[in-house]
Design a protein around this motif. Structure first.
Motif, short mmCIF file in Angstrom:
data_model
loop_
_atom_site.label_atom_id
_atom_site.label_comp_id
_atom_site.label_asym_id
_atom_site.label_seq_id
_atom_site.Cartn_x
_atom_site.Cartn_y
_atom_site.Cartn_z
N PRO A 39 10.98 10.19 7.71
CA PRO A 39 10.88 11.61 8.08
C PRO A 39 9.46 12.06 8.43
CG PRO A 39 12.27 11.33 6.13
CD PRO A 39 11.63 10.01 6.40
N TRP A 40 8.45 11.39 7.88
CA TRP A 40 7.07 11.81 8.14
C TRP A 40 6.64 11.59 9.58
CZ3 TRP A 40 4.05 7.57 9.43
CH2 TRP A 40 4.51 6.32 9.01
N LEU A 41 7.44 10.86 10.36
CA LEU A 41 7.15 10.68 11.78
C LEU A 41 7.67 11.84 12.64
CD1 LEU A 41 7.95 6.88 12.34
CD2 LEU A 41 5.69 7.96 12.48
N ARG A 42 8.56 12.64 12.08
CA ARG A 42 9.21 13.70 12.87
C ARG A 42 8.31 14.92 13.05
NH1 ARG A 42 14.27 13.69 8.87
NH2 ARG A 42 15.02 11.57 9.25
N PRO A 43 8.45 15.57 14.23
CA PRO A 43 9.22 15.12 15.39
C PRO A 43 8.37 14.19 16.26
CG PRO A 43 8.38 17.32 15.82
CD PRO A 43 7.90 16.93 14.44
N GLU A 63 0.38 1.85 3.73
CA GLU A 63 -1.00 1.64 4.19
C GLU A 63 -1.42 2.72 5.18
OE1 GLU A 63 -3.73 -1.80 6.34
OE2 GLU A 63 -2.06 -2.37 5.05
N ALA A 64 -0.48 3.19 5.98
CA ALA A 64 -0.78 4.26 6.94
C ALA A 64 -0.87 5.62 6.27
CB ALA A 64 0.28 4.30 8.03
N GLU A 65 -0.59 5.67 4.98
CA GLU A 65 -0.59 6.93 4.23
C GLU A 65 0.34 7.95 4.87
OE1 GLU A 65 -4.81 7.72 4.35
OE2 GLU A 65 -5.12 6.68 2.44
N ARG A 66 1.41 7.41 5.45
CA ARG A 66 2.42 8.23 6.12
C ARG A 66 1.81 9.19 7.14
NH1 ARG A 66 4.25 6.45 1.46
NH2 ARG A 66 6.44 5.82 1.32
#
Length: 210
Positions: free
Chosen positions: A152-156, A117-120
């Motif tokens: 991984p899409w939250l990094r860094p 939903e957040a579209e990463r």
């Protein structure tokens, strides 16, 4: 990896989730447990007490949205009490129940749907996380610091507490530069360790003395 970072990871290199026994995997149960831990750590209470309370809740059966919902409010209060999480036990017991219901109703019990939903997008993820009772900007930072090991899409993901710890050790505060000091798989461990350094000057001094 430089000497300071190696020493830091050796002295205090586990994530908070790992310390509680939460496997950092992209699975519904692991993500829900991380959300519970995030809620507990968001309060103004020592982290060791929050970790202890999380263990008690999971042992009582609150490690899944359905399990948390099945616990009565009093059972949640009792579990928090056994973990010495007594200052906010009653309000937290209510929030955890409400949170579990939202996870079941909106995400069908699977927080991987939140990522979809957040579209990463980290900013959209932050907005969705703050829909859970008890989770504000501080909770977003806690969840995303730990979840970058899974998503991984939250990094860094490097927030103010991480930067404070980095500054204490003379490490770069720029997210990209700091992330470059470790392999991707170790970034969540590094940020958790730097949060501990930000809160514990003795730990910072011990690392610098190496």
């Amino acid at each position: 990896m430089d000497t300071v970072v190696k020493k830091l990871l050796h002295e205090s290199g586990g994530t908070f989730a790992e310390e509680v026994g939460i496997p950092l995997k992209d699975q519904p149960a692991a993500l829900f447990k991380l959300l519970v831990l995030t809620n507990l750590l968001s309060a103004r209470i020592p982290s060791d007490i929050a970790l202890s309370a999380a263990r008690e809740l999971f042992e009582a059966g609150g490690g899944t949205p359905r399990g948390m919902s099945r616990l009565t409010w009093q059972e949640r209060v009792d579990a928090l009490g056994r973990g010495r999480y007594v200052r906010y036990d009653e309000s937290t017991a209510s929030r955890l129940g409400d949170m579990a219901e939202i996870v079941q109703d909106k995400y069908k019990g699977d927080l991987r749907r939140l990522a979809v939903e957040a579209e990463r997008d980290p900013k959209k993820a932050a907005e969705l996380l703050q829909e859970f009772p008890g989770i504000g900007p501080t909770g977003v930072d806690i969840f995303c610091r730990e979840a970058q090991a899974i998503w991984p899409w939250l990094r860094p993901y490097v927030d103010g507490q991480v930067k404070k710890g980095a500054e204490r050790l003379g490490l770069p505060t720029d997210a990209g530069e700091l992330a470059a000091r470790v392999p991707d798989k170790d970034l969540a461990r590094l940020t958790a360790a730097l949060v501990r350094v930000a809160r514990d000057k003795k730990l910072a001094d011990a690392v610098k003395a190496a």
